[in-house]
Design a protein around this motif. Structure first.
Motif, PDB file in Angstrom:
ATOM      1  N   ALA A  17      43.038 -11.149  40.671  1.00  0.00           N
ATOM      2  CA  ALA A  17      42.387 -11.497  41.936  1.00  0.00           C
ATOM      3  C   ALA A  17      41.213 -12.450  41.704  1.00  0.00           C
ATOM      4  CB  ALA A  17      41.900 -10.223  42.633  1.00  0.00           C
ATOM      5  N   ALA A  26      44.038 -16.850  41.217  1.00  0.00           N
ATOM      6  CA  ALA A  26      44.814 -16.054  42.174  1.00  0.00           C
ATOM      7  C   ALA A  26      44.493 -16.448  43.605  1.00  0.00           C
ATOM      8  CB  ALA A  26      44.531 -14.565  41.963  1.00  0.00           C
ATOM      9  N   ARG A  27      43.250 -16.771  43.878  1.00  0.00           N
ATOM     10  CA  ARG A  27      42.824 -17.099  45.247  1.00  0.00           C
ATOM     11  C   ARG A  27      43.599 -18.303  45.798  1.00  0.00           C
ATOM     12  NH1 ARG A  27      38.178 -15.747  48.183  1.00  0.00           N
ATOM     13  NH2 ARG A  27      37.543 -17.276  49.749  1.00  0.00           N
ATOM     14  N   ASP A  38      51.557  -8.569  47.759  1.00  0.00           N
ATOM     15  CA  ASP A  38      50.601  -7.556  47.314  1.00  0.00           C
ATOM     16  C   ASP A  38      49.821  -8.060  46.103  1.00  0.00           C
ATOM     17  OD1 ASP A  38      51.587  -5.978  49.320  1.00  0.00           O
ATOM     18  OD2 ASP A  38      52.762  -4.660  48.012  1.00  0.00           O
ATOM     19  N   VAL A  39      48.628  -7.513  45.919  1.00  0.00           N
ATOM     20  CA  VAL A  39      47.751  -7.942  44.825  1.00  0.00           C
ATOM     21  C   VAL A  39      47.365  -6.731  43.988  1.00  0.00           C
ATOM     22  CG1 VAL A  39      45.597  -9.081  44.195  1.00  0.00           C
ATOM     23  CG2 VAL A  39      46.819  -9.788  46.264  1.00  0.00           C
ATOM     24  N   ASN A  81      45.065  -5.491  40.745  1.00  0.00           N
ATOM     25  CA  ASN A  81      43.940  -5.948  39.938  1.00  0.00           C
ATOM     26  C   ASN A  81      43.260  -4.747  39.297  1.00  0.00           C
ATOM     27  OD1 ASN A  81      42.347  -8.374  39.200  1.00  0.00           O
ATOM     28  ND2 ASN A  81      40.666  -7.248  40.152  1.00  0.00           N
ATOM     29  N   VAL A 115      40.221  -2.860  42.141  1.00  0.00           N
ATOM     30  CA  VAL A 115      40.948  -2.930  43.411  1.00  0.00           C
ATOM     31  C   VAL A 115      40.104  -3.576  44.503  1.00  0.00           C
ATOM     32  CG1 VAL A 115      42.139  -1.561  45.180  1.00  0.00           C
ATOM     33  CG2 VAL A 115      42.346  -0.930  42.776  1.00  0.00           C
ATOM     34  N   LYS A 165      38.233  -6.118  44.321  1.00  0.00           N
ATOM     35  CA  LYS A 165      38.398  -7.572  44.282  1.00  0.00           C
ATOM     36  C   LYS A 165      39.698  -7.984  44.962  1.00  0.00           C
ATOM     37  CE  LYS A 165      37.225 -10.412  41.136  1.00  0.00           C
ATOM     38  NZ  LYS A 165      37.123 -11.201  39.879  1.00  0.00           N
ATOM     39  N   ALA A 166      40.737  -7.175  44.788  1.00  0.00           N
ATOM     40  CA  ALA A 166      42.005  -7.447  45.461  1.00  0.00           C
ATOM     41  C   ALA A 166      41.846  -7.289  46.965  1.00  0.00           C
ATOM     42  CB  ALA A 166      43.085  -6.504  44.930  1.00  0.00           C
ATOM     43  N   ASP A 167      41.104  -6.259  47.389  1.00  0.00           N
ATOM     44  CA  ASP A 167      40.820  -6.056  48.824  1.00  0.00           C
ATOM     45  C   ASP A 167      40.132  -7.290  49.407  1.00  0.00           C
ATOM     46  OD1 ASP A 167      41.823  -3.469  49.041  1.00  0.00           O
ATOM     47  OD2 ASP A 167      39.925  -2.546  48.456  1.00  0.00           O
ATOM     48  N   SER A 181      46.569  -4.013  48.502  1.00  0.00           N
ATOM     49  CA  SER A 181      45.917  -4.056  47.199  1.00  0.00           C
ATOM     50  C   SER A 181      46.304  -2.810  46.416  1.00  0.00           C
ATOM     51  CB  SER A 181      44.403  -4.126  47.365  1.00  0.00           C
ATOM     52  OG  SER A 181      43.941  -3.027  48.137  1.00  0.00           O
TER      53      SER A 181
END
Length: 279
Positions: A127, A131-132, A147-148, A150, A153, A155-157, A171
């Motif tokens: 993330a 990834a962005r 879905d992401v 990481n 979590v 950071k994925a959110d 996430s």
């Protein structure tokens, strides 16, 4: 008068962009040359002023300047603004305009292998900054589910919440992603795990990988990471990061010249340069 292009970064000696773009200028008989410019972080503002004064027609931006360059430009493309990073600058009548071709370059490369991405369920590992750009561009392209996973979590959110495009996304922790791996048609690896000195490490366990899945790693040196080797052993289709590098460069070249170049030639140029390199 010869047009000048280039790439700024720190370090920059390893960049293969000059080789790739100068070959294209020769191919299309354009009176232009592409230079590598070693620019340290503390000299970025002065470097941008200097490039503008010199009348450089365009340039690429690599680490560590992709974010810091934004306030130094005259205009930012909406996608680059959303991503929060610029990797390509075009000089239009003295006005420097920033773009981000990384994410769209990745999507163009991916669709050479994976058709109808709007029907595909994808898992992105990582993330961070890379990834962005990929997440926003894939979301914009209409992926069915993205879905992401990481290590952190939260950071994925944040990545999912900040995306300006509508997409179904959850996430997950890396452990939860491993348990749910069979749900995904595509797995996209965006972290630095697999590059030196982490060439023996895996970002995620592939034990539950779906039969016939597609596994993509944005790393291209080495050309085949341990993740891709294990995915191939599990009969998955694989893609390294060379295609993303080529297509982001092709989109930059198109912004500068109006020509979408021969991507197969670009790929071969880079492959020849990489030769036997593994790290």
């Amino acid at each position: 008068m010869k047009k000048l292009f280039g790439v700024i970064g720190d370090p920059i000696a390893h960049s293969m962009s000059p080789l790739m773009h100068n070959d294209l200028f020769q191919l299309y008989q354009l009176d232009a040359h592409y230079f590598p410019f070693h620019v340290k972080k503390e000299n970025l503002a002065d470097a941008i002023k200097g490039l503008k004064v010199l009348g450089v027609s365009g340039f690429n931006v690599t680490v560590p300047h992709k974010v810091d360059i934004i306030p130094l430009l005259d205009e930012i493309d909406p996608l680059a603004k959303a991503i929060g990073a610029v990797n390509t600058v075009v000089n239009v009548d003295g006005k420097l305009i920033g773009y981000n071709t990384d994410g769209n370059g990745y999507v163009r490369a991916l669709t050479n292998y994976v058709h109808h991405i709007e029907d595909k369920r994808m898992l992105m590992i990582g993330a961070g900054g890379a990834a962005r750009g990929l997440f926003f561009s894939l979301a914009s392209a209409g992926v069915k589910r993205l879905d992401v996973a990481n290590r952190t979590v939260e950071k994925a959110d944040a990545l999912i919440e900040e995306c300006p495009y509508e997409v179904k996304a959850n996430s997950l922790s890396l452990k939860d992603a491993e348990l749910a791996l069979a749900e995904y048609d595509c797995v996209i690896q965006t972290t630095s795990i697999g590059m030196a000195p982490k060439t023996d490490e895996l970002p995620i366990n592939l034990e539950r990988l779906k039969a016939g899945a597609f596994v993509s790693d944005i790393i291209y040196n080495p050309l085949e990471t341990r993740l891709l080797t294990e995915a191939k052993e599990r009969k998955a289709s694989i893609q390294n990061g060379l295609d993303m590098f080529v297509y982001q460069g092709a989109l930059a070249f198109e912004l500068w010249t109006g020509i979408f170049p021969d991507t197969e030639r670009m790929r071969k140029t880079v492959e020849m340069q990489l030769g036997g390199k593994t790290c």
